[in-house]
Design an enzyme around this catalytic site. Structure first.
Site, PDB file in Angstrom:
ATOM      1  N   GLU A 377     -60.518  -8.572   9.234  1.00  0.00           N
ATOM      2  CA  GLU A 377     -60.291  -8.863   7.821  1.00  0.00           C
ATOM      3  C   GLU A 377     -59.716 -10.259   7.610  1.00  0.00           C
ATOM      4  O   GLU A 377     -58.688 -10.421   6.967  1.00  0.00           O
ATOM      5  CB  GLU A 377     -59.316  -7.833   7.214  1.00  0.00           C
ATOM      6  CG  GLU A 377     -59.798  -6.403   7.289  1.00  0.00           C
ATOM      7  CD  GLU A 377     -60.745  -6.037   6.172  1.00  0.00           C
ATOM      8  OE1 GLU A 377     -60.929  -6.863   5.262  1.00  0.00           O
ATOM      9  OE2 GLU A 377     -61.317  -4.936   6.221  1.00  0.00           O
ATOM     10  N   GLU A 438     -64.515   0.647  12.296  1.00  0.00           N
ATOM     11  CA  GLU A 438     -63.598   1.607  11.664  1.00  0.00           C
ATOM     12  C   GLU A 438     -64.467   2.607  10.925  1.00  0.00           C
ATOM     13  O   GLU A 438     -65.404   2.220  10.235  1.00  0.00           O
ATOM     14  CB  GLU A 438     -62.646   0.914  10.679  1.00  0.00           C
ATOM     15  CG  GLU A 438     -61.691  -0.046  11.371  1.00  0.00           C
ATOM     16  CD  GLU A 438     -60.777  -0.821  10.398  1.00  0.00           C
ATOM     17  OE1 GLU A 438     -60.581  -0.378   9.257  1.00  0.00           O
ATOM     18  OE2 GLU A 438     -60.281  -1.880  10.812  1.00  0.00           O
TER      19      GLU A 438
HETATM   20  C1  IPT Z   1     -59.323  -1.621   6.789  1.00  0.00           C
HETATM   21  C2  IPT Z   1     -58.414  -2.437   7.667  1.00  0.00           C
HETATM   22  O1  IPT Z   1     -59.137  -3.127   8.633  1.00  0.00           O
HETATM   23  C3  IPT Z   1     -57.412  -1.561   8.369  1.00  0.00           C
HETATM   24  O2  IPT Z   1     -56.435  -2.405   8.935  1.00  0.00           O
HETATM   25  C4  IPT Z   1     -56.784  -0.603   7.417  1.00  0.00           C
HETATM   26  O3  IPT Z   1     -56.142  -1.321   6.409  1.00  0.00           O
HETATM   27  C5  IPT Z   1     -57.852   0.224   6.784  1.00  0.00           C
HETATM   28  O4  IPT Z   1     -58.740  -0.575   6.104  1.00  0.00           O
HETATM   29  C6  IPT Z   1     -57.292   1.170   5.766  1.00  0.00           C
HETATM   30  O5  IPT Z   1     -56.344   2.014   6.300  1.00  0.00           O
HETATM   31  S1  IPT Z   1     -59.950  -2.646   5.518  1.00  0.00           S
HETATM   32  C7  IPT Z   1     -60.741  -1.577   4.388  1.00  0.00           C
HETATM   33  C8  IPT Z   1     -59.973  -1.540   3.124  1.00  0.00           C
HETATM   34  C9  IPT Z   1     -62.138  -2.012   4.106  1.00  0.00           C
END
Ligand code: IPT
Length: 942
Positions: A377, A438
């Site tokens: 990010e 993720e």
């Molecule tokens: C994503 C982030 O990479 C991670 O660090 C964490 O914040 C997660 O979201 C949410 O828990 S970013 C996402 C908002 C696309």
């Protein structure tokens, strides 16, 4: 033990996701940082240096300090460093004196480096990893880089050992030094017939190569390690410097159409992991790291992304030793300003490259690292191109990963993509390897529709799996306000009243911060299991076993099978696991026999599990690695209906407020005002003290709240409790049967809905209940279609035949097999850090509640008159008790047992926690009629 000073409350911690942590104090723009409030930690101690270190250089190593610091030795300034997650080392030789020396370190909570450290986590600072001194000779092995290249058959290897020798004296004679390298196997035996040897040119790389015949390869499945020892000798042949490193022989290949480990398509059964503990913040003790590795291995996780910074060095050693693939991630995130920083700003290039360089240099010899990640990010721009170029020039043996700018990466990475869109990529036949860095946001009660994801990942050759967000909740253990003797797990909002925060959004773990597993982890274990069992010809006793390992057969397992009849095991056996080569499948015969007579109405299931034959490094013998359950396709005879007309007679009476039904053994009282039972007694024993009250609510889950569904669906919140009874009609169609029909209006808005219940009280004591909900059109989806019944205090034991033993939902039940389970009401609450919906069981055929004496109530699904299966829960809480409190200790515990007897509950979802609803198949739409039925009776003691 190192720590973070905020853990001790100096000052109170801050938790913000996208915004920078100083947001509540000042809002500087980069590269400035807050001036008025920027805590500084001053550390001071003395140390002595061993006498035999004289004539050597003494270095001090800081493994992790957040966010920036100055160092003094004996009052002299030595240097400055930033980048909180890679080592900072200083040569302090010139500052030392004999005897006691003083060391002073001044740590700044926020620095310009913090602009590159906007990770979504609790903002903690201080010296949180080890600090140590070490000494090296003046002529020394400055760098060591090992590569293992495999031949085209992935059998024999070329070991390349590259060293850089440095001369700090500036006068060491040329040609006098030699570098020697020997490789040792796991038993400590030398592998090379003669050690490799070469003559170094100072400051220049020297590469020594050896052919290694058929080494035991390293993979997450079989993490074989060797040890390389490199010795530097002087002109007299004396060893003057000795270095060692672990070596895993493995090769990662990547490019269009491939991402392989040792030649096999790698599939990431992965999770992200932050370094976090409730007691020590980011100073994770080694015992907790080991606990994490063991939990991961035992739940079939094979990969970890070190989100979002280089982890403690011990973590990567553990990944090497136990077998976990790692995506090693640079400490670079600028979420709040990522459109501007680092982008293509030239004045930030060195800082970006420095961050990836210090990670790669530290971690390059770890077999576990299968990709380098440029960060998380942090937007896109030329700086990422420069970082990627730097990595490729330094180490082209691993792909570059960066979700923020896939064009500079070797793999295509996305986050939180819905299954249908993952499938689009699969179908596109785009050859660039695809992964989700993720997915399945494990916040609270979550992780729905995992089988849907995995069906897709396994179907298309350009897909490589994904990494759960994430492993562990981030909390800080604090005393309960007003109760210093007990502690609780605090999160954003519990500290710093009034300071901006993102609340419990740092609590997205498959495990609680105490490492207690959440039910979602069970589902992960199931979809990540390394083999599958499907029906082949169950009539002929065969199942199909597919071995999804890349490298291993199934000989580590024994196969246990059993046939159950209505949840009771009637046949079982244990076999050696069949011989199924990796990546293939085979029909396997199981020696069960179809019983000569099948019990009328009974259900037969086949359960197959694969358990470890011997103990391994990560689990005891007998540990179950994989399991599957298949319904037997035996046609059972339908049970004969008991002859009618044999029921003992009942007496029906009515007052203005109540309907009463009395028989020899049974007594039922229904309140006309509420349309529910005020008591149900059998043989004088009170089985129900209230209900069934219609209920359409659940304690909002984090996913519900994240998409504001709890607001959107609010009309259903009290619709059941506020039902207005419009008619109660009692009748006695036969002496042994009384029916009471209750019609009610539900005050849903904008249009009311209708609720209708028919009770049939029978002379044998049974009460049959049939509910019909007409949910008006135009209303929001329903969280639940069901009813709540109140059992008296003391009904603590539960026993059910349905899915279990852990809570399950329509979109999270593949790991919960149909069986007969026993538990207690108190054990029905999963350890979610913020109270929410918990304790649901799907596909329930029957459930009993009992007191200590074994007396109680049984609820049975009534397939004759509605849907064949129920969803149930038994808790000391109502859904409203779980709607509001921020912490478990605030939840009201009722003495009675609240029994949810439901038609269905919507799925938990979890594709993300900020808008994604559960998949369509798991929603309960309005504008529909729902009918279901069940029977209540006294529990017959077995
Ligand atoms: C994503 C982030 O990479 C991670 O660090 C964490 O914040 C997660 O979201 C949410 O828990 S970013 C996402 C908002 C696309």
């Amino acid at each position: 033990m190192p720590s973070n000073w905020e853990i001790e409350g100096y000052p109170e911690p801050i938790y913000l996701n996208i915004k920078y942590p100083w947001e509540g104090y000042e809002k500087p723009d980069f590269p400035d940082v807050p001036k008025d409030f920027n805590p500084v930690g001053s550390y001071r101690r003395t140390f002595t240096v061993p006498d035999d270190w004289s004539g050597r250089r003494t270095l001090i190593s800081f493994q992790g300090v957040k966010s920036a610091f100055f160092v003094w030795v004996n009052g002299k300034k030595v240097g400055y460093s930033e980048d909180s997650y890679t080592p900072a080392e200083f040569d302090i030789s010139p500052y030392l004196r004999p005897g006691a020396n003083s060391l002073s370190v001044e740590v700044y909570r926020w620095s310009d480096g913090s602009w590159l450290e906007d990770q979504d986590m609790i903002d903690l600072s201080g010296i949180f990893r080890d600090v140590y001194l070490y000494a090296i000779p003046l002529v020394h092995v400055h760098d060591l880089f090992v590569r293992t290249d495999l031949d085209s058959a992935f059998r024999d290897a070329t070991l390349s050992v590259t060293t850089v020798v440095r001369d700090r004296t500036g006068k060491a004679a040329k040609g006098e030094r030699r570098v020697e390298a020997q490789l040792y196997d796991a038993k400590g035996r030398p592998v090379l017939r003669r050690p490799l040897t070469g003559e170094p040119v100072f400051d220049e790389p020297l590469t020594l190569k050896a052919d290694v015949k058929a080494p035991d390869l390293w993979s997450a499945e079989d993490p074989n390690l060797y040890t390389l020892v490199v010795t530097l000798t002087d002109g007299k042949g004396r060893s003057t410097d000795i270095q060692r490193t672990r070596v895993g022989f493995r090769q990662v290949d990547f490019g269009p159409g491939k991402w392989t480990v040792n030649g096999k398509h790698v599939m990431f059964h992965g999770t992200n992991r932050h370094e976090s503990t409730p007691e020590h913040g980011q100073a994770v003790p080694e015992s907790v790291m080991v606990e994490d590795v063991l939990l991961m291995k035992r739940h079939n996780i094979n990969a970890v992304r070190t989100s979002h910074y280089p982890n403690h060095p011990r973590w990567l050693e553990l990944c090497d030793e136990y077998g976990l693939y790692a995506i090693d991630e640079t400490n670079l995130e600028t979420h709040g300003v990522r459109d501007r920083l680092p982008a293509s700003l030239p004045e930030w290039t060195d800082a970006c490259v420095d961050r990836i360089r210090s990670m790669v240099e530290r971690d390059k010899n770890h077999a576990c690292v299968v990709a380098w990640s440029l960060g998380n990010e942090a937007g896109d721009g030329d700086n990422f191109k420069t970082m990627a170029d730097w990595v490729r020039a330094r180490d082209d043996s691993r792909p570059v990963h960066y979700e923020g700018m896939n064009s500079v990466a070797d793999v295509h990475s996305e986050m939180y993509t819905k299954p249908a869109d993952v499938e689009k990529y699969g179908k596109s036949a785009n050859p660039k390897p695809y992964m989700l860095c993720e997915y399945t946001h494990a916040m609270g009660n979550s992780n729905g529709n995992l089988p849907e994801y995995w069906e897709i990942f396994e179907k298309y050759p350009n897909l490589h799996g994904g990494f759960v967000w994430d492993w562990v909740d981030q909390n800080i253990r604090r005393p309960i306000p007003g109760d210093a003797k007990h502690s609780y797990l605090s999160y954003g909002g519990d500290w710093h009243p009034g300071y901006p925060t993102d609340g419990n959004f740092s609590c997205n773990g498959l495990v609680a911060s105490t490492r207690s597993p959440h039910p979602g982890l069970m589902e992960i274990k199931k979809v990540y299991q390394p083999l599958s069992v499907t029906a082949d010809d169950l009539g002929a006793g065969t199942v199909k076993v597919r071995n999804k390992h890349l490298f291993s057969g199934l000989d580590a397992y024994e196969l246990r099978w059993s046939v159950t009849r209505n949840g009771e095991r009637v046949q079982h056996g244990t076999l050696r696991a069949p011989d199924v080569a990796p990546g293939t499948s085979r029909a396997v015969r199981l020696p069960y026999k179809k019983p000569g007579t099948l019990e009328p109405g009974a259900e037969y299931w086949l359960d197959v599990t694969f358990a470890l034959r011997d103990k391994t490094r990560w689990a005891p013998a007998g540990h179950i690695v994989a399991a599957e359950q298949l319904p037997m396709d035996w046609r059972v005879p339908t049970p004969a209906d008991p002859a009618p007309g044999t029921l003992p007679a009942l007496e029906l009476s009515e007052s203005g407020t109540e309907v009463m039904v009395t028989g020899r053994e049974v007594e039922v009282v229904l309140s006309k005002a509420s349309g529910t039972l005020s008591s149900y007694k059998v043989k004088g024993k009170l089985l129900l003290a209230g209900g069934p009250v219609p209920n359409f609510w659940r304690g909002p889950t984090d996913n519900d709240i994240g998409r504001k569904y709890h607001e959107e669906a609010a009309t259903w919140r009290d619709a059941g409790a506020k039902a207005k009874v419009t008619e109660v009609k009692a009748a006695q169609p036969s002496p042994g049967e009384v029916t009471i029909e209750v019609t009610a209006t539900l005050p849903t808005s904008p249009s009311p809905s209708a609720w209708h219940t028919v009770f049939t009280v029978r002379g044998d004591g049974e009460v049959r209940v049939r509910h019909t909900l007409k949910a008006a059109a135009g209303l929001p989806d329903l969280p639940v279609v069901g009813a709540l019944l109140t059992a008296p205090a003391g009904f603590e034991r539960i026993d059910w035949y349905g899915r279990g033993p852990h809570e399950n939902y329509q979109d999270r039940k593949s790991s919960a097999f149909v069986g007969r389970y026993r538990s207690t009401v108190d054990d029905q609450v999963a350890p979610y850090v913020r109270p929410q919906q918990t304790g649901n069981m799907t596909d329930v055929r029957n459930l009993s509640l009992a007191d200590r004496a074994g007396d109680g109530l049984t609820v049975l699904a009534d397939p004759a008159d509605g849907e064949p299966l129920l969803e149930t829960s038994a808790l000391h809480h109502t859904p409203s008790d779980l709607d509001g409190p921020k912490h478990p200790y605030e939840v009201k515990r009722r003495d009675e047992t609240i029994l949810g007897v439901n038609h269905r509950q919507m799925g938990v979802g979890g594709n993300d926690s900020w808008g994604a609803p559960p998949l369509e198949a798991y929603l309960l739409h309005s504008g529909r009629t729902y009918t279901y039925a069940y029977r209540l009776r006294a529990l017959s003691r077995a």
